[in-house]
Design an enzyme around this catalytic site. Structure first.
Site, PDB file in Angstrom:
ATOM      1  N   HIS A  82      30.032  -4.393 -48.839  1.00 37.83           N
ATOM      2  CA  HIS A  82      29.079  -4.960 -47.602  1.00 37.83           C
ATOM      3  C   HIS A  82      29.833  -4.655 -46.161  1.00 37.83           C
ATOM      4  O   HIS A  82      31.276  -5.012 -46.193  1.00 37.83           O
ATOM      5  CB  HIS A  82      28.870  -6.184 -47.972  1.00 37.83           C
ATOM      6  N   ASP A 161      18.077 -17.862 -46.797  1.00 40.61           N
ATOM      7  CA  ASP A 161      18.897 -17.134 -45.424  1.00 40.61           C
ATOM      8  C   ASP A 161      17.859 -16.557 -44.525  1.00 40.61           C
ATOM      9  O   ASP A 161      17.972 -16.622 -43.296  1.00 40.61           O
ATOM     10  CB  ASP A 161      19.633 -16.193 -46.145  1.00 40.61           C
ATOM     11  N   ARG A 168      18.569 -19.418 -36.542  1.00 38.93           N
ATOM     12  CA  ARG A 168      19.875 -19.236 -36.115  1.00 38.93           C
ATOM     13  C   ARG A 168      19.679 -18.336 -34.729  1.00 38.93           C
ATOM     14  O   ARG A 168      20.289 -18.499 -33.652  1.00 38.93           O
ATOM     15  CB  ARG A 168      20.972 -18.544 -36.845  1.00 38.93           C
ATOM     16  N   SER A 183      25.566 -16.778 -45.342  1.00 37.43           N
ATOM     17  CA  SER A 183      24.400 -15.831 -45.442  1.00 37.43           C
ATOM     18  C   SER A 183      24.861 -14.382 -46.179  1.00 37.43           C
ATOM     19  O   SER A 183      23.999 -13.991 -46.922  1.00 37.43           O
ATOM     20  CB  SER A 183      24.096 -15.715 -43.849  1.00 37.43           C
ATOM     21  N   LYS A 187      23.661 -13.296 -50.363  1.00 37.28           N
ATOM     22  CA  LYS A 187      22.858 -12.049 -50.511  1.00 37.28           C
ATOM     23  C   LYS A 187      23.617 -11.247 -51.705  1.00 37.28           C
ATOM     24  O   LYS A 187      23.004 -10.465 -52.327  1.00 37.28           O
ATOM     25  CB  LYS A 187      22.498 -11.582 -49.441  1.00 37.28           C
TER      26      LYS A 187
HETATM   27  N1  URA Z   1      24.770 -10.498 -41.571  1.00 36.63           N
HETATM   28  C1  URA Z   1      24.252 -11.400 -42.423  1.00 36.63           C
HETATM   29  O1  URA Z   1      23.468 -10.900 -43.483  1.00 36.63           O
HETATM   30  N2  URA Z   1      24.246 -12.797 -41.941  1.00 36.63           N
HETATM   31  C2  URA Z   1      24.923 -13.102 -40.908  1.00 36.63           C
HETATM   32  O2  URA Z   1      24.800 -14.231 -40.697  1.00 36.63           O
HETATM   33  C3  URA Z   1      25.455 -12.420 -39.968  1.00 36.63           C
HETATM   34  C4  URA Z   1      25.427 -11.128 -40.436  1.00 36.63           C
END
Ligand code: URA
Length: 435
Positions: A82, A161, A168, A183, A187
């Site tokens: 990621h 999220d 946010r 976050s 995932k």
């Molecule tokens: N990428 C994400 O998936 N979440 C965040 O909070 C910031 C970047």
């Protein structure tokens, strides 16, 4: 339990327990906690932070809000990667076939981009016919058979999220390390991988502007991985200028093919080899980083990696002829050359400004539902350290739009040209892991 008491507790800098965190997240998803209380809660986290236990409980609470992908049908250790997000970041396109060449299963779930340039899924969609939505059975079958598959994230992956990220975005609470870490990690873990390599970007084009911030984010994510039994390694990499020379979608596919042929730019080749070497180690295929790096470099020098990418395109329904004939990818009507106003050396290329320029040309989305022009993008003729003469082309803007003044101004503004030669920057700063 009362939301106001939990907000008060965090506001006073006290540690929240698992039940309190679950109460806030579940309540927000159900609708019993309104936006204004969640906003106050997020702001309290922003200022007071969260410790290791709280961050890992928040991640778990996010994961439990939706579906978990069951990858148990895939044989072997499944390693995911990621990136925290950068401009010209085509590393996933390189890493997927490269790692699959070693026989390590790569079950990649990727997102689309918002703002700037597209995400990996958008980039792949610039290949005619490429299917980016695979059903679960086909996804698992392809990984078992070919060692690789890529698909868009399922709609119900970590809905908490999704809802909280939108809040946010409008309450100035994106830039909080525990919120970013939970976050991202929620995932990744809900996507079902056994091990994760994180590419944490630092610099002008990244969320994290300083090395210290990037280290803290990396350590927080590695700690979450450890506490939830996922082997995690974070690689901190340079985002002080776009990666490689191409920023966009179809042109990034073209550049990824060059890297897979062993003809890529130094920065993207080194970052891709570093990330994939750690994936190879976590996947158990190779014992140590140095051996993995050397084996993967040999693969890049052979035809194996590019052939594997051709196979990926073919099995997901795309036209594999684009690999040998990239001119078949979408091409823009106009190529606007942006010329240097003075002579000197390129000292900076603000990655974020280049990303915005690319978006203005059509390569990214202004709003969630905007349509991407796959042919749009930017080719950087000059990168940091290059000598430039007044009137020479700094970069070329590819677009189908008639009016591009704002994009031209942004591209020019992104370049800082000075008389002195800048110091050569490192591409990979640091590795954070508990292994
Ligand atoms: N990428 C994400 O998936 N979440 C965040 O909070 C910031 C970047």
């Amino acid at each position: 339990m009362l939301a106001i008491e939990i907000i008060e507790k965090k506001k006073n800098g006290l540690q929240l327990n698992k039940e309190e965190i679950d109460f806030m997240i579940e309540g927000y998803i159900k609708g019993s906690i309104p936006d204004y209380q969640m906003s106050a809660f997020l702001m309290a986290i922003y200022f007071r932070g969260m410790d290791k236990d709280e961050t890992s409980n928040l991640t778990m609470s996010f994961i439990n809000s939706g579906d978990r992908v069951d990858l148990s049908g895939i044989k072997g250790i499944k390693v995911d990667k990621h990136s925290t997000g950068g401009v010209g970041d085509k590393i996933s396109l390189i890493v997927i076939p490269l790692i699959a060449c070693l026989g390590i299963p790569v079950a990649k779930m990727s997102g689309r981009g918002l703002g700037h340039t597209g995400g990996t899924i958008d980039k792949l969609e610039s290949i005619e016919g490429f299917r980016v939505e695979l059903g679960e059975d086909e996804f698992i079958e392809n990984v078992n058979k070919y060692k690789m598959a890529i698909t868009g994230q399922s709609a119900n992956l970590v809905p908490a999220d999704k809802k909280i990220y939108s809040l946010r975005d409008v309450t100035a609470t994106v830039n909080s390390i525990p919120l970013i870490a939970s976050s991202i990690m929620s995932k990744k873990i809900a996507s079902g991988s056994d091990a994760i390599v994180l590419d944490v970007k630092v610099g002008t084009g990244a969320f994290m502007k300083t090395l210290d911030e990037a280290k803290e984010l990396a350590r927080t994510m590695v700690d979450i991985g450890d506490s939830l039994n996922r082997k995690t390694i974070a690689v901190i990499t340079n985002m002080n200028q776009p990666l490689g020379r191409e920023v966009g979608n179809a042109n990034e596919i073209m550049e990824a093919i060059k890297v897979l042929r062993g003809e890529g730019e130094e920065d993207e080749t080194i970052v891709a080899l570093t990330i994939s070497s750690y994936m190879a180690v976590l996947g158990g295929a190779i014992k140590d980083f140095a051996t993995a790096y050397s084996e993967l470099s040999n693969i890049l020098r052979s035809a194996l990696a590019v052939d594997k990418f051709k196979e990926l395109v073919l099995i997901q329904g795309g036209n594999p002829d684009i690999i040998d004939n990239p001119a078949m990818l979408p091409q823009a009507k106009y190529g606007i050359e942006v010329k240097a106003k003075e002579s000197g050396y390129v000292n900076k290329i603000d990655a974020e400004t280049i990303g915005i320029a690319a978006m203005l040309l059509g390569a990214g989305r202004r709003t969630k539902d905007a349509i991407i022009d796959y042919a749009a993008g930017i080719t950087l003729n000059k990168k940091i350290g290059d000598k430039v003469l007044k009137g020479e082309t700094l970069c070329v803007l590819h677009t189908n739009k008639e009016e591009n003044k704002e994009a031209i101004d942004r591209a020019l503004e992104a370049y800082l040209i000075k008389e002195d030669i800048p110091e050569k920057e490192e591409y990979v700063y640091e590795i954070i892991s508990s292994l």
